[in-house]
Design an enzyme around this catalytic site. Structure first.
Site, short mmCIF file in Angstrom:
data_model
loop_
_atom_site.label_atom_id
_atom_site.label_comp_id
_atom_site.label_asym_id
_atom_site.label_seq_id
_atom_site.Cartn_x
_atom_site.Cartn_y
_atom_site.Cartn_z
N GLU A 1 -46.56 -46.07 25.37
CA GLU A 1 -45.45 -45.16 26.10
C GLU A 1 -45.58 -43.79 26.39
O GLU A 1 -44.77 -43.15 26.81
CB GLU A 1 -44.01 -45.64 25.22
CG GLU A 1 -43.78 -45.20 23.82
CD GLU A 1 -42.60 -45.79 23.14
OE1 GLU A 1 -41.53 -46.16 23.67
OE2 GLU A 1 -42.53 -45.51 22.05
N ARG B 1 -35.49 -39.81 31.84
CA ARG B 1 -34.77 -41.06 32.20
C ARG B 1 -33.33 -41.20 32.09
O ARG B 1 -32.65 -41.97 32.21
CB ARG B 1 -35.28 -42.03 30.96
CG ARG B 1 -34.99 -42.03 29.85
CD ARG B 1 -35.88 -42.92 28.66
NE ARG B 1 -35.34 -43.99 28.21
CZ ARG B 1 -35.74 -44.73 27.38
NH1 ARG B 1 -36.79 -44.49 26.79
NH2 ARG B 1 -35.25 -46.03 26.81
N CYS C 1 -42.33 -54.32 26.48
CA CYS C 1 -41.06 -54.42 26.27
C CYS C 1 -40.17 -53.44 27.01
O CYS C 1 -38.92 -53.16 26.44
CB CYS C 1 -40.93 -54.31 24.75
SG CYS C 1 -41.53 -52.67 24.04
N ASN D 1 -40.18 -47.70 29.65
CA ASN D 1 -39.23 -46.95 29.82
C ASN D 1 -39.45 -45.51 29.47
O ASN D 1 -39.29 -44.59 30.31
CB ASN D 1 -37.87 -47.06 28.89
CG ASN D 1 -37.49 -48.48 29.16
OD1 ASN D 1 -37.68 -49.21 30.03
ND2 ASN D 1 -36.83 -49.10 27.85
N ASP D 2 -40.41 -45.36 28.45
CA ASP D 2 -40.85 -43.77 28.20
C ASP D 2 -41.98 -43.53 29.07
O ASP D 2 -42.19 -42.56 29.35
CB ASP D 2 -41.18 -43.67 26.72
CG ASP D 2 -39.74 -43.29 25.90
OD1 ASP D 2 -38.93 -42.65 26.49
OD2 ASP D 2 -39.54 -44.09 24.77
N ARG E 1 -39.69 -52.99 15.49
CA ARG E 1 -40.47 -51.66 15.68
C ARG E 1 -39.62 -50.77 14.42
O ARG E 1 -38.44 -50.81 14.31
CB ARG E 1 -39.76 -51.21 17.12
CG ARG E 1 -40.24 -49.76 17.42
CD ARG E 1 -40.03 -49.22 18.73
NE ARG E 1 -38.35 -48.96 18.98
CZ ARG E 1 -38.17 -48.56 20.04
NH1 ARG E 1 -38.84 -48.62 21.18
NH2 ARG E 1 -36.74 -48.26 20.45
N HIS F 1 -30.40 -45.72 26.89
CA HIS F 1 -29.98 -46.99 25.85
C HIS F 1 -28.74 -47.31 26.11
O HIS F 1 -28.74 -48.50 25.72
CB HIS F 1 -30.35 -46.44 24.58
CG HIS F 1 -31.76 -46.27 24.26
ND1 HIS F 1 -32.50 -44.96 24.32
CD2 HIS F 1 -32.61 -47.04 24.03
CE1 HIS F 1 -33.78 -45.24 24.13
NE2 HIS F 1 -34.06 -46.44 23.93
C1 PEP Z 1 -39.77 -47.92 26.13
O1 PEP Z 1 -39.75 -46.87 26.10
O2 PEP Z 1 -40.19 -48.82 27.19
C2 PEP Z 1 -38.91 -48.86 25.04
C3 PEP Z 1 -39.01 -49.99 25.11
O3 PEP Z 1 -38.46 -48.25 24.03
P1 PEP Z 1 -36.97 -47.33 24.01
O4 PEP Z 1 -36.46 -48.00 25.38
O5 PEP Z 1 -36.17 -47.86 22.78
O6 PEP Z 1 -37.55 -46.00 24.04
MG MG Z 2 -39.47 -46.01 24.16
#
Ligand code: PEP
Ligand code: MG
Length: 569
Positions: free
Chosen positions: A429, A463, A500, A452-453, A330, A187
């Site tokens: 995710e 990650r 996203c 991302n997840d 979200r 993040h």
């Molecule tokens: C993701 O997991 O791709 C996502 C957009 O959520 P975050 O990065 O906040 O976990």
């Molecule tokens: Mg996520």
């Protein structure tokens, strides 16, 4: 020179400000002059009090009274005769050093608070540790920089910056940052991109080569940090920096265009935000929607859970500023690498697999319903869509929707007006959700793929961990196949499928995702213009044809080579 992971484009040249977060363990040591030692402690205490008084004033001026409360509470602790008296008494009675006495008394006091039943009192343990560290640093002559209080232009160098550290960054002063740990989708890296700050993460222990005050160059694209550059290198990078600024300027013409391919297919390029404050860059770059508002940053910027009213004001402000364009908000996704100081959680072996996001919200329905009520109220002021994170099965989705329905009923009976047709979607995710996306699609209005997840869970790659970041691969065939399954299942059920995760902004993959049929690409504001350039220069039909073979490869490298050879970004 250091080579690590470049996570946010741009070149910065400036002096390093090294933030040390070392925890110092003090050994027991005896003193012969206990009175002198108490006086030394009292002097450090006076200095800490004066530092805090200055911070209270500064924070009140810059961020308002509420944000200063935390430092006022710290001041009270340093003026508490019981706490301070116990430290002075221990020095005197046991003839031990001020450092040792402070460490022992503060550890004991923090433990007492931590064992209390009351949540509020438990949280005071964090303050005790924090304020004691301040006095300890003065006693030991350790200089620490506070991110909230940076006065001169600098490049931050730290082991890690928590998302709440990054939230305090003043863009006028901080030119870039370099961290020891972290990866592209941590993040902290995501915030760097939304702030459009060059950043290099995951430098490992090599980071210690950078000393406080060193002149350094950060190249956020190549992932390079050049320490004490010679004249020639410095000039080269000054030119590169100018070129980067110029190329950014060139892209501005894409800000006012629609995201339509050369053969007329319209998609949406949306932005990911963490607060209303991010909207400047989003509007400047012409996002067609907000595809992800990570509300947890609102919680992280606070000293206590934000009230329904506070949240309502923030959501309403985002909806109004977006002026009727869709805004996907979200619900709270705390846990993993995002923590709240004021909401202590048990230590977990695997926080990313633990008590996180919707799991926490379905357990703490008090927290969840406060947010849902604020969201429903805000829906009267724009085109709000609500999205639940980390859904892993149908029960969670149904439970979340039931609580949302309870909130709408309550608000209706209170006579509040709101949008009766708020769309509800989920993040895909977790691999289980991707695999049963045909089932989930029947009960939602949209999907948003959180790569991302999804990548970390599909490939079992943390990650955040730079040691295994080479395994964290957008191009892994398992990831690309799952994405295609989700898009197809969503479309079969007649719902839109967005993305996203950071992958949506990857210029090399956009043509493939476009060919797969993705409807909306949501990304950091900094990636929007490049993405729009790619989309407006692509033919959908061609992308469709070109992306088909991608699903037949079994090896990420083959996919990369194929894309490089056949698809022009
Ligand atoms: C993701 O997991 O791709 C996502 C957009 O959520 P975050 O990065 O906040 O976990
Ligand atoms: Mg996520």
């Amino acid at each position: 020179m250091l080579k690590a992971v470049g996570v946010s484009f741009g070149i910065a040249i400036g002096k390093a400000l090294v933030i040390s977060d070392e925890v110092v363990e003090v050994k027991k040591s005896k003193v012969s002059d206990s009175k002198g030692e108490v006086a030394r402690f009292d002097n450090a205490l006076k200095e800490a009090i004066s530092e805090l008084e200055k911070m209270v004033e500064g924070v009140k001026e810059k961020l308002g009274n509420e944000k200063a409360e935390i430092f006022e509470a710290h001041l009270c602790m340093l003026e508490d005769p019981e706490f301070i008296g116990a430290i002075q008494k221990k020095i005197d009675d046991e003839m031990v050093s001020a450092e040792y006495s402070l460490q022992t008394v503060s550890t004991e006091t923090a433990a007492v608070f931590e064992n209390m039943d009351n949540e509020y009192m438990k949280e005071r343990a964090v303050d005790i540790r924090d304020v004691s560290k301040r006095v300890m640093n003065i006693l030991m002559g350790i200089k620490v920089a506070s991110i909230a209080d940076i006065q001169d232009e600098c490049i931050l160098v730290a082991r890690d910056l928590t998302p709440s550290d990054t939230a305090q960054i003043d863009k006028e002063k901080v030119l870039a940052f370099v961290t020891e740990i972290g990866g592209r989708t941590a993040h902290t890296s995501i915030i760097a991109r939304s702030l459009e700050l060059p950043a290099v993460v995951g430098a490992g222990s090599d980071i210690h080569q950078i000393k406080d005050g060193d002149l350094i160059i950060v190249d956020g694209e190549e992932g390079l940090v050049i320490i004490k550059p010679d004249e020639k290198t410095l000039n080269e990078y000054k030119i590169k920096r100018e070129e980067f600024i110029e190329s950014k300027h060139q892209l501005l013409k894409y800000a006012t265009m629609s995201s339509i391919t050369t053969d007329g297919k319209k998609v949406e390029i949306a932005a990911n935000i963490g607060s209303a404050a991010d909207l400047g860059a989003v509007l400047k770059n012409g996002a067609e929607a907000i595809g992800l508002f990570r509300t947890e940053f609102l919680y992280m910027a606070n000293d206590a859970l934000p009230t329904e009213e506070e949240q309502f004001v923030e959501y309403k402000s985002v909806l109004e500023k977006m002026n009727g364009k869709p805004v996907i908000i979200r619900t709270l996704d705390i846990g993993g690498d995002k923590k709240l100081d004021y909401l202590p959680m048990d230590e977990e072996m695997n926080p990313f697999l633990g008590y996180r996001a919707i799991r926490l919200c379905l357990d703490r329905t008090d927290i969840f319903k406060t947010q849902l009520r604020a969201l429903v109220r805000a829906s009267a002021f724009g085109k709000l869509k609500i999205m639940f994170p980390m859904i892993c099965n149908i029960q969670e989705l149904r439970a979340a929707k039931k609580l949302l329905e309870e909130c709408t009923k309550e608000l209706k009976s209170e006579g509040v007006t709101f949008d009766e047709k708020i769309e509800v979607g989920i993040m895909i995710e977790i691999p289980s959700a991707a695999i049963i996306s045909d089932v989930l699609a029947k009960e939602v209005d949209f999907f948003s793929i959180g790569t991302n997840d999804l990548i970390q869970y599909t490939l079992a790659v943390d990650r955040m961990n730079e040691k295994i970041s080479y395994l964290y691969d957008f191009y892994h065939p398992a990831v690309l196949r799952l994405i295609k399954i989700v898009i197809d299942n969503g479309h079969k059920a007649g719902i839109t499928v967005n993305m996203c995760g950071e992958m949506a902004g990857d210029a090399n993959l956009i043509p493939v995702l476009l060919g797969f049929g993705l409807d909306e690409f949501s990304m950091s504001a900094a990636s929007i213009l490049r993405a729009r350039k790619t989309i407006t220069n692509s033919s959908f039909k061609e992308c469709e044809k070109l992306s088909e073979p991608v699903l037949t490869f079994g090896d990420a490298d083959e996919i990369k080579d194929y894309i490089k050879a056949n698809i022009k970004a």
